[in-house]
Design an enzyme around this catalytic site. Structure first.
Site, PDB file in Angstrom:
ATOM      1  N   SER A  70      75.464   9.287  25.164  1.00  0.00           N
ATOM      2  CA  SER A  70      73.802   9.269  25.766  1.00  0.00           C
ATOM      3  C   SER A  70      73.459   9.205  27.076  1.00  0.00           C
ATOM      4  O   SER A  70      74.521   7.838  27.261  1.00  0.00           O
ATOM      5  CB  SER A  70      72.692   9.109  24.749  1.00  0.00           C
ATOM      6  OG  SER A  70      71.518   9.875  25.494  1.00  0.00           O
ATOM      7  N   GLY A 113      77.856  15.872  12.519  1.00  0.00           N
ATOM      8  CA  GLY A 113      77.352  16.129  13.216  1.00  0.00           C
ATOM      9  C   GLY A 113      76.852  17.468  13.724  1.00  0.00           C
ATOM     10  O   GLY A 113      76.879  17.930  14.266  1.00  0.00           O
ATOM     11  N   GLY A 125      72.434  22.338  16.212  1.00  0.00           N
ATOM     12  CA  GLY A 125      73.178  21.331  17.544  1.00  0.00           C
ATOM     13  C   GLY A 125      73.619  21.892  18.901  1.00  0.00           C
ATOM     14  O   GLY A 125      74.713  22.924  18.294  1.00  0.00           O
ATOM     15  N   ILE A 126      74.168  21.166  19.203  1.00  0.00           N
ATOM     16  CA  ILE A 126      75.499  20.881  19.569  1.00  0.00           C
ATOM     17  C   ILE A 126      76.381  20.604  19.379  1.00  0.00           C
ATOM     18  O   ILE A 126      77.800  21.887  19.229  1.00  0.00           O
ATOM     19  CB  ILE A 126      75.722  19.523  20.990  1.00  0.00           C
ATOM     20  CG1 ILE A 126      73.807  19.896  22.245  1.00  0.00           C
ATOM     21  CG2 ILE A 126      76.652  19.433  21.604  1.00  0.00           C
ATOM     22  CD1 ILE A 126      74.041  18.263  22.189  1.00  0.00           C
ATOM     23  N   GLY A 127      76.821  20.169  18.223  1.00  0.00           N
ATOM     24  CA  GLY A 127      77.934  19.803  17.111  1.00  0.00           C
ATOM     25  C   GLY A 127      78.388  21.107  16.502  1.00  0.00           C
ATOM     26  O   GLY A 127      78.738  21.433  16.690  1.00  0.00           O
ATOM     27  N   TYR A 177      67.558   2.738  19.952  1.00  0.00           N
ATOM     28  CA  TYR A 177      68.923   3.873  20.466  1.00  0.00           C
ATOM     29  C   TYR A 177      70.294   4.327  21.305  1.00  0.00           C
ATOM     30  O   TYR A 177      71.621   4.203  20.955  1.00  0.00           O
ATOM     31  CB  TYR A 177      67.873   4.973  20.718  1.00  0.00           C
ATOM     32  CG  TYR A 177      68.886   6.674  21.377  1.00  0.00           C
ATOM     33  CD1 TYR A 177      69.773   7.015  20.187  1.00  0.00           C
ATOM     34  CD2 TYR A 177      69.245   7.033  22.630  1.00  0.00           C
ATOM     35  CE1 TYR A 177      70.370   8.343  19.990  1.00  0.00           C
ATOM     36  CE2 TYR A 177      69.871   8.546  22.722  1.00  0.00           C
ATOM     37  CZ  TYR A 177      70.634   9.261  21.438  1.00  0.00           C
ATOM     38  OH  TYR A 177      71.129   9.869  21.870  1.00  0.00           O
TER      39      TYR A 177
END
Length: 327
Positions: free
Chosen positions: A150, A21, A25-27, A175
């Site tokens: 998360s 990932g 984004g964050i990745g 999720y």
């Protein structure tokens, strides 16, 4: 003037880091920081176009960056086996593995290539299979394995009675279930490594709340428009209550690289109910503390993912389904 939030990433020259990932984004922030610290970065991606763009951005910011793209779709166990088989055939030890990729709240139930509910199959089973098949290299490198969770792992439960959500699909509960499952697996990985002498250290992190593409428009998972939640998160980020992709990447970076970060420990932002701020160690979420639940999800996941970890200190699983895919 607001204080800059950052951490120091130690020198990773000569170390091999694998990050799922990492194309946006964050990745992408994590990828850039690992490369800037000197790591030889392996970036497995599902979308080649995004992967090439990510590698180009990293090299533009870090001219001497070592970035290698591979194909990986965590929603396909064949793809996981192929990617892991390619790395195993190279034989180079892995020093850092960051399980960061994920999919979040498809409006309607969708399935992976193997028929699993998409979130459980991608967020959890794909990473279980990846760790199992890379275990020889992780053991050889005495690797640090960091799994990105998360805040959703602090609510709900593993949907034991219907892991694939075939009877009553709920996107947010599914999720949460997937994130609790992979968190339990990560905690059990550290316990089993210690007990069997694998030499692998496993910990968990979460990014808090930050505006990323997880809740944006994602036509490939049935979300034609961006969600109301992402619009609110953007506002909270501008107000300083939620984080940014740059600050949200720090807990996983700390967990994956800091000499002080330990196995079986949990890292996340330190402010506003762990939504933002500098990374810090937190108490492990209550839902992730049960060793019995962790053993249960471990056994079920081995069966579903078609992999097996060593029972003791014996040999690692054979990459029997591994095959090289053209990159």
């Amino acid at each position: 003037m607001a204080r800059t939030i950052d951490i120091t990433v130690p020198d990773l020259s000569g170390k091999r880091a694998v990050l799922t990932g990492g194309s946006d984004g964050i990745g992408l922030v994590i990828a850039r920081r690992l490369a800037a610290a000197g790591a030889d970065l392996v970036l497995p991606v599902r979308d080649h176009g995004k992967g090439r763009a990510a590698a180009a951005e990293i090299r533009a910011r870090v001219p001497r960056a070592s970035v290698t793209l591979h194909e990986l779709d965590l929603a396909s166990l064949d793809s996981v086996a192929a990617f892991a088989g390619a790395l195993v055939s190279e034989g180079r030890p892995i020093d850092v593995l960051v399980n960061n990729a994920g999919v979040m709240t498809p409006p309607e139930r969708r399935t992976t290539a193997d028929g699993f509910e998409l979130q459980f199959g991608t967020n959890h089973l794909g990473h279980v299979a990846l760790v199992a098949r890379l275990l020889p290299l992780l053991r050889a490198g005495r690797a640090r394995v960091t799994t990105q969770l998360s805040v959703a792992a602090n609510r709900g439960a593993v949907h034991w009675d219907d892991l694939q959500w075939e009877r009553s699909y709920d996107p947010f509960r599914a999720y949460s279930s997937s994130k609790i499952a992979v968190g339990l697996f990560a905690m059990e990985l550290d316990r089993r490594s210690k007990a069997s002498g694998w030499g692998v250290t496993s910990n968990i992190a979460h990014p808090g709340i930050a505006p990323t593409n997880l809740l944006a428009s994602r036509p490939e998972i049935g979300r034609a428009e961006e969600s109301r939640e992402i619009r609110m998160i953007r506002r909270l980020s501008r107000w300083g209550i939620a984080g940014t992709p740059e600050t949200a990447a720090l807990p996983a970076l700390l967990a994956a690289t800091s000499p002080a970060a330990g196995g079986g420990r949990f890292y996340g932002p330190g402010r506003f109910g762990h939504m933002s701020g500098a990374p810090a160690e937190h108490a492990v979420y209550r839902r992730l503390r049960s060793a019995e639940d962790a053993r249960r999800i471990w056994q079920v996941s081995e069966q579903l993912a078609g992999v097996s970890f060593p029972a003791g200190s014996g040999s690692a699983p054979e990459p029997d389904r591994a095959r090289r895919l053209p990159i």
